[in-house]
Design a protein around this motif. Structure first.
Motif, PDB file in Angstrom:
ATOM      1  N   MET A 190       0.854  -1.138   0.000  1.00 46.01           N
ATOM      2  CA  MET A 190       0.000   0.000   0.000  1.00 46.01           C
ATOM      3  C   MET A 190       0.904   1.205   0.000  1.00 46.01           C
ATOM      4  O   MET A 190       1.834   1.249   0.795  1.00 46.01           O
ATOM      5  CB  MET A 190      -0.838   0.071   1.247  1.00 46.01           C
ATOM      6  N   ALA A 191       0.591   2.166  -0.837  1.00 50.77           N
ATOM      7  CA  ALA A 191       1.506   3.286  -0.865  1.00 50.77           C
ATOM      8  C   ALA A 191       0.884   4.502  -1.496  1.00 50.77           C
ATOM      9  O   ALA A 191      -0.039   4.406  -2.278  1.00 50.77           O
ATOM     10  CB  ALA A 191       2.749   2.895  -1.641  1.00 50.77           C
ATOM     11  N   LYS A 192       1.399   5.630  -1.145  1.00 54.95           N
ATOM     12  CA  LYS A 192       1.176   6.865  -1.834  1.00 54.95           C
ATOM     13  C   LYS A 192       2.417   7.699  -1.615  1.00 54.95           C
ATOM     14  O   LYS A 192       3.076   7.526  -0.614  1.00 54.95           O
ATOM     15  CB  LYS A 192      -0.101   7.568  -1.373  1.00 54.95           C
ATOM     16  N   PRO A 193       2.854   8.550  -2.426  1.00 49.02           N
ATOM     17  CA  PRO A 193       2.324   8.997  -3.701  1.00 49.02           C
ATOM     18  C   PRO A 193       2.718   8.065  -4.840  1.00 49.02           C
ATOM     19  O   PRO A 193       3.486   7.141  -4.640  1.00 49.02           O
ATOM     20  CB  PRO A 193       2.988  10.364  -3.887  1.00 49.02           C
ATOM     21  N   GLU A 194       2.239   8.372  -6.037  1.00 50.94           N
ATOM     22  CA  GLU A 194       2.543   7.573  -7.216  1.00 50.94           C
ATOM     23  C   GLU A 194       4.044   7.601  -7.504  1.00 50.94           C
ATOM     24  O   GLU A 194       4.629   6.599  -7.826  1.00 50.94           O
ATOM     25  CB  GLU A 194       1.754   8.099  -8.413  1.00 50.94           C
ATOM     26  N   ALA A 253      10.219   2.596  -3.417  1.00 52.70           N
ATOM     27  CA  ALA A 253      11.278   2.432  -4.420  1.00 52.70           C
ATOM     28  C   ALA A 253      11.818   1.004  -4.429  1.00 52.70           C
ATOM     29  O   ALA A 253      12.017   0.412  -5.492  1.00 52.70           O
ATOM     30  CB  ALA A 253      12.401   3.430  -4.161  1.00 52.70           C
ATOM     31  N   ARG A 254      12.041   0.440  -3.247  1.00 52.27           N
ATOM     32  CA  ARG A 254      12.562  -0.935  -3.177  1.00 52.27           C
ATOM     33  C   ARG A 254      11.545  -1.945  -3.695  1.00 52.27           C
ATOM     34  O   ARG A 254      11.910  -2.911  -4.349  1.00 52.27           O
ATOM     35  CB  ARG A 254      12.966  -1.280  -1.754  1.00 52.27           C
ATOM     36  N   ALA A 255      10.283  -1.709  -3.391  1.00 51.05           N
ATOM     37  CA  ALA A 255       9.239  -2.607  -3.900  1.00 51.05           C
ATOM     38  C   ALA A 255       9.221  -2.586  -5.421  1.00 51.05           C
ATOM     39  O   ALA A 255       9.219  -3.634  -6.071  1.00 51.05           O
ATOM     40  CB  ALA A 255       7.876  -2.211  -3.338  1.00 51.05           C
ATOM     41  N   ARG A 256       9.218  -1.402  -5.978  1.00 51.74           N
ATOM     42  CA  ARG A 256       9.190  -1.294  -7.445  1.00 51.74           C
ATOM     43  C   ARG A 256      10.432  -1.891  -8.071  1.00 51.74           C
ATOM     44  O   ARG A 256      10.356  -2.567  -9.101  1.00 51.74           O
ATOM     45  CB  ARG A 256       8.991   0.158  -7.854  1.00 51.74           C
ATOM     46  N   ALA A 257      11.594  -1.645  -7.466  1.00 52.61           N
ATOM     47  CA  ALA A 257      12.841  -2.193  -8.005  1.00 52.61           C
ATOM     48  C   ALA A 257      12.836  -3.720  -7.979  1.00 52.61           C
ATOM     49  O   ALA A 257      13.426  -4.364  -8.852  1.00 52.61           O
ATOM     50  CB  ALA A 257      14.035  -1.655  -7.210  1.00 52.61           C
ATOM     51  N   GLY A 303       9.636  10.782  -4.051  1.00 58.75           N
ATOM     52  CA  GLY A 303      10.392  12.017  -4.147  1.00 58.75           C
ATOM     53  C   GLY A 303       9.532  13.247  -4.280  1.00 58.75           C
ATOM     54  O   GLY A 303      10.028  14.361  -4.201  1.00 58.75           O
ATOM     55  N   LEU A 304       8.225  13.071  -4.449  1.00 60.69           N
ATOM     56  CA  LEU A 304       7.366  14.224  -4.649  1.00 60.69           C
ATOM     57  C   LEU A 304       6.696  14.720  -3.383  1.00 60.69           C
ATOM     58  O   LEU A 304       6.333  15.870  -3.298  1.00 60.69           O
ATOM     59  CB  LEU A 304       6.274  13.891  -5.683  1.00 60.69           C
ATOM     60  N   ASP A 305       6.539  13.866  -2.397  1.00 62.03           N
ATOM     61  CA  ASP A 305       5.762  14.234  -1.228  1.00 62.03           C
ATOM     62  C   ASP A 305       6.369  13.595   0.013  1.00 62.03           C
ATOM     63  O   ASP A 305       6.279  12.396   0.200  1.00 62.03           O
ATOM     64  CB  ASP A 305       4.309  13.762  -1.406  1.00 62.03           C
ATOM     65  N   HIS A 306       6.988  14.392   0.857  1.00 66.05           N
ATOM     66  CA  HIS A 306       7.641  13.835   2.043  1.00 66.05           C
ATOM     67  C   HIS A 306       6.641  13.460   3.133  1.00 66.05           C
ATOM     68  O   HIS A 306       7.022  13.030   4.198  1.00 66.05           O
ATOM     69  CB  HIS A 306       8.709  14.796   2.563  1.00 66.05           C
ATOM     70  N   ARG A 307       5.362  13.619   2.874  1.00 62.89           N
ATOM     71  CA  ARG A 307       4.327  13.155   3.792  1.00 62.89           C
ATOM     72  C   ARG A 307       3.815  11.790   3.359  1.00 62.89           C
ATOM     73  O   ARG A 307       2.848  11.291   3.903  1.00 62.89           O
ATOM     74  CB  ARG A 307       3.168  14.160   3.829  1.00 62.89           C
ATOM     75  N   LEU A 352      10.551  10.029   3.935  1.00 65.50           N
ATOM     76  CA  LEU A 352      11.630   9.405   3.170  1.00 65.50           C
ATOM     77  C   LEU A 352      11.651   7.892   3.326  1.00 65.50           C
ATOM     78  O   LEU A 352      11.970   7.178   2.379  1.00 65.50           O
ATOM     79  CB  LEU A 352      12.979  10.004   3.590  1.00 65.50           C
ATOM     80  N   LEU A 353      11.311   7.399   4.510  1.00 63.09           N
ATOM     81  CA  LEU A 353      11.257   5.948   4.711  1.00 63.09           C
ATOM     82  C   LEU A 353      10.186   5.322   3.814  1.00 63.09           C
ATOM     83  O   LEU A 353      10.409   4.291   3.189  1.00 63.09           O
ATOM     84  CB  LEU A 353      10.990   5.613   6.178  1.00 63.09           C
ATOM     85  N   ALA A 354       9.029   5.962   3.719  1.00 62.12           N
ATOM     86  CA  ALA A 354       7.956   5.470   2.840  1.00 62.12           C
ATOM     87  C   ALA A 354       8.422   5.464   1.386  1.00 62.12           C
ATOM     88  O   ALA A 354       8.177   4.504   0.655  1.00 62.12           O
ATOM     89  CB  ALA A 354       6.708   6.330   2.991  1.00 62.12           C
ATOM     90  N   GLU A 355       9.096   6.523   0.988  1.00 61.84           N
ATOM     91  CA  GLU A 355       9.586   6.592  -0.384  1.00 61.84           C
ATOM     92  C   GLU A 355      10.585   5.471  -0.663  1.00 61.84           C
ATOM     93  O   GLU A 355      10.597   4.892  -1.746  1.00 61.84           O
ATOM     94  CB  GLU A 355      10.201   7.958  -0.654  1.00 61.84           C
TER      95      GLU A 355
END
Length: 99
Positions: free
Chosen positions: A1-5, A43-47, A8-12, A36-39
């Motif tokens: 589950m995640a947001k944003p798309e 990123a790791r999931a997508r990679a 790097g765009l939203d630090h919330r 940043l942890l969410a980002e």
């Protein structure tokens, strides 16, 4: 589950990662965080080729689950529907056989 798309765009941003093992009987929260942890989780999931689903409502509920805990029974249906949808998406031949 995640947001944003896009990371790097939203630090919330918030993210929760689930792992399902049939032995557990229910998915477990294996990572979660904000900013940043969410980002990094996203990123790791997508990679790794892991599907990233965006559902603010489900994300909000999953953020309340402690790390390494199984999701509560109240979320079984929502997560099961998501996993079934993902399975059909990744295995189109299974959907064809059911028709």
């Amino acid at each position: 589950m995640a947001k944003p798309e896009q990371p790097g765009l939203d630090h919330r941003a918030e993210a929760v990662a689930l792992r399902y093992d049939a032995v557990d009987g229910a998915p477990r929260v294996v990572a979660k965080g904000r900013g940043l942890l969410a980002e990094e989780i996203i990123a790791r999931a997508r990679a790794a080729g892991v599907f990233v689903h965006e559902s603010p409502e489900l994300l909000s509920l999953l953020m309340q689950v402690d790390m390494d805990e199984r999701i509560p029974p109240t979320l079984y249906l929502a997560v099961a529907e998501l996993l079934a949808w993902l399975y059909r998406l990744e295995n189109p031949e299974a959907s064809d056989a059911a028709s």
